[in-house]
Design a protein around this motif. Sequence first.
Motif, short mmCIF file in Angstrom:
data_model
loop_
_atom_site.label_atom_id
_atom_site.label_comp_id
_atom_site.label_asym_id
_atom_site.label_seq_id
_atom_site.Cartn_x
_atom_site.Cartn_y
_atom_site.Cartn_z
N TYR A 118 0.83 -1.20 0.00
CA TYR A 118 0.00 0.00 0.00
C TYR A 118 0.87 1.26 0.00
CZ TYR A 118 1.01 -0.44 5.03
OH TYR A 118 1.64 -0.59 6.24
N ARG A 119 0.26 2.37 -0.41
CA ARG A 119 0.99 3.64 -0.45
C ARG A 119 1.34 4.12 0.97
NH1 ARG A 119 -3.19 7.06 -3.77
NH2 ARG A 119 -4.56 5.57 -2.67
N LEU A 120 2.50 4.74 1.09
CA LEU A 120 3.03 5.15 2.39
C LEU A 120 2.97 6.66 2.57
CD1 LEU A 120 6.25 2.90 2.46
CD2 LEU A 120 4.04 2.43 3.57
N PRO A 127 -6.48 9.03 3.64
CA PRO A 127 -6.73 7.58 3.71
C PRO A 127 -6.10 6.75 2.60
CG PRO A 127 -8.58 8.63 2.64
CD PRO A 127 -7.59 9.73 2.95
N ALA A 128 -4.96 7.16 2.05
CA ALA A 128 -4.39 6.45 0.90
C ALA A 128 -4.13 4.98 1.20
CB ALA A 128 -3.10 7.13 0.46
N ALA A 129 -3.48 4.68 2.33
CA ALA A 129 -3.18 3.29 2.67
C ALA A 129 -4.47 2.49 2.87
CB ALA A 129 -2.31 3.22 3.92
N PHE A 130 -5.42 3.07 3.57
CA PHE A 130 -6.72 2.42 3.77
C PHE A 130 -7.39 2.14 2.44
CE2 PHE A 130 -11.31 3.29 3.87
CZ PHE A 130 -11.75 2.17 4.57
N ASP A 132 -6.04 1.70 -0.45
CA ASP A 132 -5.33 0.64 -1.19
C ASP A 132 -5.67 -0.75 -0.64
OD1 ASP A 132 -4.20 2.51 -2.82
OD2 ASP A 132 -2.15 2.27 -2.07
N VAL A 133 -5.71 -0.88 0.68
CA VAL A 133 -6.02 -2.19 1.26
C VAL A 133 -7.47 -2.56 0.99
CG1 VAL A 133 -6.10 -3.54 3.39
CG2 VAL A 133 -4.21 -1.94 2.99
N LYS A 134 -8.37 -1.58 1.03
CA LYS A 134 -9.77 -1.85 0.69
C LYS A 134 -9.89 -2.28 -0.77
CE LYS A 134 -12.78 1.50 0.40
NZ LYS A 134 -13.76 2.56 0.74
N SER A 135 -9.15 -1.62 -1.65
CA SER A 135 -9.16 -2.00 -3.06
C SER A 135 -8.59 -3.41 -3.25
CB SER A 135 -8.34 -1.01 -3.89
OG SER A 135 -8.96 0.26 -3.90
N ALA A 136 -7.55 -3.73 -2.51
CA ALA A 136 -6.97 -5.07 -2.61
C ALA A 136 -7.94 -6.13 -2.14
CB ALA A 136 -5.68 -5.14 -1.80
N PHE A 137 -8.68 -5.83 -1.06
CA PHE A 137 -9.69 -6.79 -0.61
C PHE A 137 -10.78 -6.97 -1.65
CE2 PHE A 137 -13.87 -7.64 1.13
CZ PHE A 137 -13.65 -8.94 1.60
N LYS A 138 -11.27 -5.88 -2.22
CA LYS A 138 -12.31 -5.98 -3.25
C LYS A 138 -11.81 -6.79 -4.44
CE LYS A 138 -14.84 -1.75 -2.11
NZ LYS A 138 -15.25 -0.40 -2.58
N TRP A 139 -10.54 -6.59 -4.80
CA TRP A 139 -9.95 -7.38 -5.90
C TRP A 139 -9.93 -8.86 -5.55
CZ3 TRP A 139 -5.46 -10.25 -5.23
CH2 TRP A 139 -4.94 -10.86 -6.38
N ALA A 140 -9.48 -9.18 -4.33
CA ALA A 140 -9.43 -10.59 -3.92
C ALA A 140 -10.83 -11.19 -3.89
CB ALA A 140 -8.76 -10.71 -2.55
N ASN A 221 -9.80 12.81 14.64
CA ASN A 221 -10.48 12.11 15.72
C ASN A 221 -11.89 11.71 15.31
OD1 ASN A 221 -8.34 12.25 17.53
ND2 ASN A 221 -8.99 14.23 18.35
N GLY A 222 -12.28 10.49 15.67
CA GLY A 222 -13.60 10.00 15.34
C GLY A 222 -13.71 9.32 14.00
N ASP A 223 -12.60 9.23 13.26
CA ASP A 223 -12.61 8.60 11.93
C ASP A 223 -12.26 7.12 12.07
OD1 ASP A 223 -12.19 7.71 9.37
OD2 ASP A 223 -10.75 9.26 8.81
N PRO A 224 -13.23 6.21 11.88
CA PRO A 224 -12.95 4.78 12.06
C PRO A 224 -12.04 4.20 10.98
CG PRO A 224 -15.19 5.09 11.29
CD PRO A 224 -14.65 6.45 11.60
N THR A 225 -11.88 4.89 9.85
CA THR A 225 -10.93 4.41 8.85
C THR A 225 -9.49 4.67 9.29
OG1 THR A 225 -10.85 6.45 7.53
CG2 THR A 225 -12.62 4.87 7.04
N LEU A 226 -9.33 5.58 10.24
CA LEU A 226 -8.02 5.86 10.83
C LEU A 226 -7.83 5.09 12.12
CD1 LEU A 226 -5.52 8.00 10.61
CD2 LEU A 226 -6.74 9.12 12.48
N ALA A 227 -8.87 5.06 12.96
CA ALA A 227 -8.83 4.42 14.27
C ALA A 227 -10.09 3.58 14.44
CB ALA A 227 -8.73 5.46 15.37
N PRO A 228 -10.04 2.29 14.16
CA PRO A 228 -11.25 1.45 14.22
C PRO A 228 -11.97 1.50 15.56
CG PRO A 228 -9.54 0.30 13.03
CD PRO A 228 -8.91 1.55 13.56
N LEU A 229 -11.25 1.73 16.66
CA LEU A 229 -11.92 1.83 17.96
C LEU A 229 -12.77 3.08 18.09
CD1 LEU A 229 -9.19 0.43 20.39
CD2 LEU A 229 -11.54 -0.43 20.14
N ALA A 230 -12.66 4.00 17.14
CA ALA A 230 -13.50 5.20 17.15
C ALA A 230 -14.87 4.92 16.58
CB ALA A 230 -12.82 6.32 16.36
N ASP A 231 -15.06 3.76 15.97
CA ASP A 231 -16.37 3.43 15.41
C ASP A 231 -17.39 3.33 16.54
OD1 ASP A 231 -18.33 2.75 13.60
OD2 ASP A 231 -17.21 1.11 12.69
#
Length: 311
Positions: A118-120, A127-130, A132-140, A221-231
């Motif tokens: 994923y992009r660094l 959310p670039a890294a997020f 990329d990983v979401k796109s990779a999952f959709k591809w799989a 803060n509050g963004d679950p794509t950055l911090a899943p525990l914020a969901d």
Amino acid sequence: MTDYKTLTDAETWAFIERTNSYYPPDAIDYTIAQQRQTYDRMCREFFAGYPDGVAVETSAIATPTHDIPIRIYRSAQAAVTVLYVHGGGFILGGLDSHDDVCAELCARTGYEVVSVDYRLAPEHLHPAAFDDVKSAFKWAAATRSHPVVLCGDSAGGNLCAAVSHATRGHAKRPVGQVLICPGLGGDRSKGSYLRHAEPPMLTMRDLEFYKHIRTGGQDRNGDPTLAPLADTDFSNLPPTVLITAECDPLSSDGEAYRDRIVAAGGRATWFEEPGLVHGYLRARNTVGRARASFTRITEAVAALGRGEWIP
């Protein structure tokens, strides 16, 4: 002040000292380019080779804006794909940094393993890294007729969890996730964040640095794509296995995430590895505790791929 020479065993302490000889504790004071050069050299020094029978192919996933490099590991015709997401503070690592870990995971489970480059940051902020990983999952999910298990360490564990939250409403979603020492955005005023604020390998200062670099200093803060525990919703997540290191400020995130999923009626289990430190996957061939933990990890991945639960 915690005496980590006492809390860890001699094998683990030798691993810590060897790691520090390649990647010093003050490496976050280097430039990003220097950090990457130093980290990549350390990973090469710890590289353990490929197990017999593992075939490896480097490829890429095409998206409308860029290609996402991937590396595919196969050892058998098992009908499960493991999407592996590497650690490195969102600024380090790639296909080579966790190359042998992915090969061993493939050999031990018999599953296909797909490593995602994923992009660094800081070149590509959240959310670039997020994405990329979401796109990779959709591809799989689209190209494989069989189940997909998510597995990631540290930053990669964060990204796996975030993708699990984002894809739980999809017709084909992850059948399980194994999160190794993940940073999930927990409460930094208590738990392991206080008990182990300055252990070997990863400190609170490091965590603040990585968070700032990943976001460009923006308040997310509050963004679950950055911090899943914020969901605010932890229902309908895949069966989750969390494995953390005792001597790691992030360990309490595993406990908190497990508790949220269980409270929402889901399946989650958390195991804290006694006396281990962040980044211990590189010690899996030299430290008994790390070897046992890697076996725990591979068994969890294998079980989730079969649709079984490890209580």
